[in-house]
Design a protein around this motif. Sequence first.
Motif, PDB file in Angstrom:
ATOM      1  N   LEU A 162      72.396   7.811 -55.443  1.00 33.04           N
ATOM      2  CA  LEU A 162      71.951   8.459 -56.673  1.00 33.04           C
ATOM      3  C   LEU A 162      71.585   9.917 -56.443  1.00 33.04           C
ATOM      4  O   LEU A 162      71.870  10.786 -57.272  1.00 33.04           O
ATOM      5  CB  LEU A 162      70.773   7.698 -57.268  1.00 33.04           C
ATOM      6  CG  LEU A 162      71.071   6.263 -57.723  1.00 33.04           C
ATOM      7  CD1 LEU A 162      69.799   5.587 -58.218  1.00 33.04           C
ATOM      8  CD2 LEU A 162      72.147   6.235 -58.799  1.00 33.04           C
ATOM      9  N   ASN A 163      70.974  10.195 -55.309  1.00 35.48           N
ATOM     10  CA  ASN A 163      70.604  11.571 -54.978  1.00 35.48           C
ATOM     11  C   ASN A 163      71.848  12.442 -54.758  1.00 35.48           C
ATOM     12  O   ASN A 163      71.927  13.573 -55.266  1.00 35.48           O
ATOM     13  CB  ASN A 163      69.731  11.593 -53.724  1.00 35.48           C
ATOM     14  CG  ASN A 163      69.341  13.004 -53.328  1.00 35.48           C
ATOM     15  OD1 ASN A 163      68.803  13.765 -54.124  1.00 35.48           O
ATOM     16  ND2 ASN A 163      69.631  13.368 -52.084  1.00 35.48           N
ATOM     17  N   LEU A 164      72.806  11.916 -54.027  1.00 35.38           N
ATOM     18  CA  LEU A 164      74.035  12.679 -53.745  1.00 35.38           C
ATOM     19  C   LEU A 164      74.862  12.885 -55.017  1.00 35.38           C
ATOM     20  O   LEU A 164      75.458  13.944 -55.219  1.00 35.38           O
ATOM     21  CB  LEU A 164      74.862  11.965 -52.677  1.00 35.38           C
ATOM     22  CG  LEU A 164      74.267  12.002 -51.271  1.00 35.38           C
ATOM     23  CD1 LEU A 164      74.903  10.949 -50.374  1.00 35.38           C
ATOM     24  CD2 LEU A 164      74.444  13.394 -50.667  1.00 35.38           C
ATOM     25  N   HIS A 165      74.894  11.858 -55.867  1.00 30.77           N
ATOM     26  CA  HIS A 165      75.602  11.994 -57.140  1.00 30.77           C
ATOM     27  C   HIS A 165      74.965  13.087 -57.980  1.00 30.77           C
ATOM     28  O   HIS A 165      75.654  13.901 -58.605  1.00 30.77           O
ATOM     29  CB  HIS A 165      75.599  10.657 -57.881  1.00 30.77           C
ATOM     30  CG  HIS A 165      76.260  10.699 -59.219  1.00 30.77           C
ATOM     31  ND1 HIS A 165      75.605  10.394 -60.394  1.00 30.77           N
ATOM     32  CD2 HIS A 165      77.542  11.046 -59.575  1.00 30.77           C
ATOM     33  CE1 HIS A 165      76.441  10.525 -61.405  1.00 30.77           C
ATOM     34  NE2 HIS A 165      77.618  10.916 -60.949  1.00 30.77           N
ATOM     35  N   HIS A 166      73.631  13.123 -57.998  1.00 32.16           N
ATOM     36  CA  HIS A 166      72.911  14.165 -58.730  1.00 32.16           C
ATOM     37  C   HIS A 166      73.242  15.551 -58.166  1.00 32.16           C
ATOM     38  O   HIS A 166      73.456  16.512 -58.919  1.00 32.16           O
ATOM     39  CB  HIS A 166      71.409  13.912 -58.658  1.00 32.16           C
ATOM     40  CG  HIS A 166      70.586  14.926 -59.379  1.00 32.16           C
ATOM     41  ND1 HIS A 166      70.582  15.057 -60.752  1.00 32.16           N
ATOM     42  CD2 HIS A 166      69.752  15.898 -58.916  1.00 32.16           C
ATOM     43  CE1 HIS A 166      69.786  16.040 -61.104  1.00 32.16           C
ATOM     44  NE2 HIS A 166      69.257  16.573 -60.018  1.00 32.16           N
ATOM     45  N   GLN A 167      73.324  15.654 -56.844  1.00 31.25           N
ATOM     46  CA  GLN A 167      73.659  16.932 -56.207  1.00 31.25           C
ATOM     47  C   GLN A 167      75.069  17.387 -56.574  1.00 31.25           C
ATOM     48  O   GLN A 167      75.321  18.594 -56.689  1.00 31.25           O
ATOM     49  CB  GLN A 167      73.541  16.807 -54.684  1.00 31.25           C
ATOM     50  CG  GLN A 167      72.107  16.710 -54.177  1.00 31.25           C
ATOM     51  CD  GLN A 167      72.031  16.738 -52.675  1.00 31.25           C
ATOM     52  OE1 GLN A 167      72.675  17.576 -52.025  1.00 31.25           O
ATOM     53  NE2 GLN A 167      71.263  15.808 -52.104  1.00 31.25           N
ATOM     54  N   CYS A 168      75.967  16.452 -56.765  1.00 33.89           N
ATOM     55  CA  CYS A 168      77.337  16.804 -57.180  1.00 33.89           C
ATOM     56  C   CYS A 168      77.325  17.597 -58.474  1.00 33.89           C
ATOM     57  O   CYS A 168      78.104  18.531 -58.663  1.00 33.89           O
ATOM     58  CB  CYS A 168      78.179  15.539 -57.364  1.00 33.89           C
ATOM     59  SG  CYS A 168      78.675  14.717 -55.843  1.00 33.89           S
ATOM     60  N   TYR A 169      76.418  17.224 -59.374  1.00 33.71           N
ATOM     61  CA  TYR A 169      76.364  17.896 -60.658  1.00 33.71           C
ATOM     62  C   TYR A 169      75.504  19.149 -60.634  1.00 33.71           C
ATOM     63  O   TYR A 169      75.553  19.955 -61.565  1.00 33.71           O
ATOM     64  CB  TYR A 169      75.919  16.908 -61.746  1.00 33.71           C
ATOM     65  CG  TYR A 169      77.080  16.074 -62.188  1.00 33.71           C
ATOM     66  CD1 TYR A 169      77.873  16.453 -63.263  1.00 33.71           C
ATOM     67  CD2 TYR A 169      77.446  14.938 -61.469  1.00 33.71           C
ATOM     68  CE1 TYR A 169      78.974  15.715 -63.647  1.00 33.71           C
ATOM     69  CE2 TYR A 169      78.552  14.190 -61.837  1.00 33.71           C
ATOM     70  CZ  TYR A 169      79.311  14.583 -62.939  1.00 33.71           C
ATOM     71  OH  TYR A 169      80.423  13.860 -63.296  1.00 33.71           O
ATOM     72  N   LYS A 170      74.717  19.334 -59.596  1.00 29.39           N
ATOM     73  CA  LYS A 170      73.996  20.594 -59.438  1.00 29.39           C
ATOM     74  C   LYS A 170      74.953  21.677 -58.954  1.00 29.39           C
ATOM     75  O   LYS A 170      74.694  22.879 -59.121  1.00 29.39           O
ATOM     76  CB  LYS A 170      72.856  20.416 -58.436  1.00 29.39           C
ATOM     77  CG  LYS A 170      71.711  19.554 -58.951  1.00 29.39           C
ATOM     78  CD  LYS A 170      70.598  19.400 -57.928  1.00 29.39           C
ATOM     79  CE  LYS A 170      69.843  20.697 -57.711  1.00 29.39           C
ATOM     80  NZ  LYS A 170      68.692  20.530 -56.819  1.00 29.39           N
TER      81      LYS A 170
END
Length: 204
Positions: A194-202
């Motif tokens: 979930l953290n890495l997925h969020h970073q993808c969109y940052k």
Amino acid sequence: MVVNLKNERSKVYVEILKQIRQLMEDDRLTTGDKIPSERELSERLGAGRSSVREALRALELIGLIETRRGEGTFIKEVGDHQFIDLLATFLVQDGKTKSDLIQTRYILEKSCLYFVLAEQDEINVSKAIQKQNDDCLKNLFDYLFSLQPNRLLHRIWLIICRFSQTFQQNSAPSDILISELVEALAKKDEAAVLNLHHQCYKQV
């Protein structure tokens, strides 16, 4: 007592749309089939012809039916492009709308991640990165959505994804970030995923 005629008319109109849809299902009508005439629909639904006519116009406007002069009204095949055209009708070229579209894609993907992490015993993500093109994130989620049973959700995501790409032509998550996401998925590490997925969109 004041009656809001506009609201009452809208309720009748929406109910007729529902009834027409149910009638199509009951009669097992499919793409290319002719639907009953306006008069027949009016009689079968117990509704005024003007209300039925208005409902049919709405169905034709969104591309679900088509009227052929001298032949009648037929069910059309609804492709993804028509949904995209419908989105385009309401999409304005400003930052807020673009961010809403990208956020919608993110939310759909996040829901898919929750399902896959909870329901899949093993996630063979190597299949997801075999396609040779630049959009590794899209490839990954195309595969992940195929693992969950809701085909409509997958189709909606594909359409939203294609449309949002028009705003993300020059930005994409790094290969390193995608690799880390793939590795976290393989380990079923929910917090990391979930953290890495969020970073993808940052990054986009």
